[in-house]
Scaffold this motif. Structure first.
Motif, PDB file in Angstrom:
ATOM      1  N   VAL A 173       0.851  -1.187   0.000  1.00 45.32           N
ATOM      2  CA  VAL A 173       0.000   0.000   0.000  1.00 45.32           C
ATOM      3  C   VAL A 173       0.888   1.238   0.000  1.00 45.32           C
ATOM      4  N   ILE A 178      -0.257   8.791  -2.875  1.00 44.98           N
ATOM      5  CA  ILE A 178      -1.281   7.768  -3.044  1.00 44.98           C
ATOM      6  C   ILE A 178      -2.328   8.177  -4.077  1.00 44.98           C
ATOM      7  N   GLU A 179      -2.609   9.485  -4.195  1.00 45.84           N
ATOM      8  CA  GLU A 179      -3.625   9.930  -5.146  1.00 45.84           C
ATOM      9  C   GLU A 179      -3.187   9.727  -6.590  1.00 45.84           C
ATOM     10  N   ASP A 182      -1.428   4.441  -9.394  1.00 47.89           N
ATOM     11  CA  ASP A 182      -2.433   3.476  -9.832  1.00 47.89           C
ATOM     12  C   ASP A 182      -1.948   2.040  -9.708  1.00 47.89           C
ATOM     13  N   VAL A 184      -2.087  -0.413  -7.811  1.00 42.73           N
ATOM     14  CA  VAL A 184      -2.757  -1.064  -6.689  1.00 42.73           C
ATOM     15  C   VAL A 184      -2.661  -2.575  -6.882  1.00 42.73           C
ATOM     16  N   ARG A 281     -12.195  -2.933  -2.432  1.00 43.94           N
ATOM     17  CA  ARG A 281     -10.870  -2.857  -3.040  1.00 43.94           C
ATOM     18  C   ARG A 281     -10.990  -2.418  -4.494  1.00 43.94           C
ATOM     19  N   THR A 283     -12.748  -0.225  -5.765  1.00 43.58           N
ATOM     20  CA  THR A 283     -12.890   1.225  -5.925  1.00 43.58           C
ATOM     21  C   THR A 283     -11.546   1.915  -6.073  1.00 43.58           C
ATOM     22  N   GLU A 284     -10.456   1.228  -5.740  1.00 39.60           N
ATOM     23  CA  GLU A 284      -9.123   1.820  -5.797  1.00 39.60           C
ATOM     24  C   GLU A 284      -8.385   1.467  -7.086  1.00 39.60           C
ATOM     25  N   HIS A 290      -9.273  -3.073 -13.866  1.00 43.06           N
ATOM     26  CA  HIS A 290     -10.323  -3.775 -13.149  1.00 43.06           C
ATOM     27  C   HIS A 290     -11.297  -4.509 -14.067  1.00 43.06           C
TER      28      HIS A 290
END
Length: 417
Positions: A173, A178-179, A182, A184, A281, A283-284, A290
């Motif tokens: 993480v 963090i913003e 991508d 993730v 998860r 949503t990130e 995705h």
């Protein structure tokens, strides 16, 4: 209300300390070979007193079939199921004459009805779920025979003890930027996805915690015992996978398949959260990472390369495994004295008596499986009715080639649906 389902309707009855609890099932197809033992298997997995990790209330929860069954075959008429309450102790709840127990439904039931059950949680008690589990066992047998559907639930966390790969490891993480980052990690690891595809109830039941990962199961045991020794409680999560559900099942827009699952799961006592597929998860993760790309599977059927959708898209099943997770709060009944107030607002201290689970998730596993079975059964019967009605119409010859005719819709994934 106390009835769930449309085509397969289940009505439960009974309170935690009355003479009996049970259910009436209406809509079960005739001709299903069924014995009380088919039902008892799941009731025995749900019953109290299974280990030191559960309440010591000693109920055998033996099912008595009252109607709808003859010579071991369902008649298509309502099935009546009864389970006697044998080890109930109403005297353990005299303090609720003065105090609404913290985080229980004593106060809200009184506000709603103007009267409440004097002992235990009444209808809000998990004792009510006996009727659900019994009905779910019947639905599950039909689904297994007719479609080869498998439903397996297991404990995926207790407190902060998580089964590996159900949450992102802290090292993955990002802590800065963090913003803008991508990268993730996958919502679920490949090992966890393999577990979802292969886990069996026999593996789940090897440990009292019902966690299929031995090392994590031992850590969960220690966490539950720590809560019990402190006269406290702890919550957790249950993950469930449903395999071999045909594509095309679900009733948009308000009765989407995942909406009915959420409805079913959040109706279970002590539940506080529901997520399907990648859940929160997801949503990130950017859509480019995705999205579930479509591929032709080895059997020639269209499927998805990944399954972040959890087997449901647009409220309709897509033929992939359906998986979801439910969060259960820490049990509200604890033996510690708690500062609270009486019904008239007078401050006081309540030390609850009675017997309770320090953690409900091990016993919640068959309840989750049963509610999942009720959803799948109901939705499939509705879909079957639609397909049968369409099959009786003459073929339509004026449709453009991009549309699928009702005749073609009668068979999907090798199953008549």
């Amino acid at each position: 209300m106390s009835t769930f389902g449309s085509a397969f309707r289940v009505t439960t009855y009974g309170e935690s300390h009355c003479a009996s609890v049970g259910a009436i099932i209406d809509g079960c197809p005739p001709g299903l070979q069924l014995t009380p033992q088919d039902i008892q298997i799941q009731l025995s997995r749900r019953r109290p007193g299974q280990s030191d990790l559960t309440t010591p209330r000693d109920e055998k929860d033996l099912v008595h079939v009252q109607s709808g069954l003859e010579h071991g075959v369902t008649l298509g008429t309502p099935i009546g199921l009864l389970v006697k309450n044998e080890d109930h102790r109403p005297k353990d709840y005299t303090e609720t004459d003065l105090y609404p127990r913290p985080s229980h439904a004593d106060w809200t039931y009184l506000e709603k009805y103007g009267v409440k059950a004097s002992s235990g949680g009444g209808r809000s008690s998990a004792r009510e779920t006996i009727g659900r589990v019994a009905a779910g066992a019947i639905a599950e047998k039909y689904l297994r025979i007719a479609y080869g559907i498998e439903i397996v639930a297991f404990v995926s966390s207790v407190g902060k003890v998580h089964l590996p790969a159900t949450v992102a490891p802290p090292s993955l993480v990002p802590t800065d930027g963090i913003e803008d980052n991508d990268e993730v990690p996958d919502a679920l690891s490949s090992d966890f996805r393999k577990l979802l595809a292969t886990v069996t109830r026999a593996e789940v039941d090897k440990h009292p915690t019902r966690c299929p990962h031995p090392e994590t199961a031992e850590r969960m045991t220690k966490r539950i015992i720590r809560a019990k020794d402190a006269q406290d409680s702890i919550g957790g999560t249950v993950t469930c996978v449903i395999r071999n559900v045909p594509s095309g099942v679900g009733e948009p827009v308000f009765d989407r398949f995942e909406a009915k699952l959420a409805h079913a799961m959040l109706s279970i006592p002590a539940t506080k959260a529901f997520e399907i597929g990648s859940g929160f998860r997801g949503t990130e993760v950017p859509g480019s990472k995705h999205n579930d790309a479509f591929v032709r599977k080895a059997n020639g059927v269209l499927g998805t390369a990944t399954n972040w959708s959890g087997g449901v898209q647009g409220g309709i099943t897509n033929g992939e495994d359906i998986y979801f997770r439910i969060g259960f709060k820490s049990p509200a009944t604890i033996s510690q004295a708690q500062e609270t107030a009486q019904y008239d607002g007078t401050p006081g201290k309540l030390a609850a008596r009675g017997r309770h689970d320090p953690c409900v998730v091990p016993r919640a596993v068959p309840i989750v499986e049963s509610m999942a079975a009720l959803v799948v059964m109901d939705q499939l019967l509705i879909q079957n009715a639609r397909k049968t009605a369409a099959s009786l119409l003459p073929p339509i010859t004026t449709l453009p080639p991009t549309m699928i005719t009702p005749k073609q819709l009668n068979t999907q994934n090798g199953h008549a649906v």
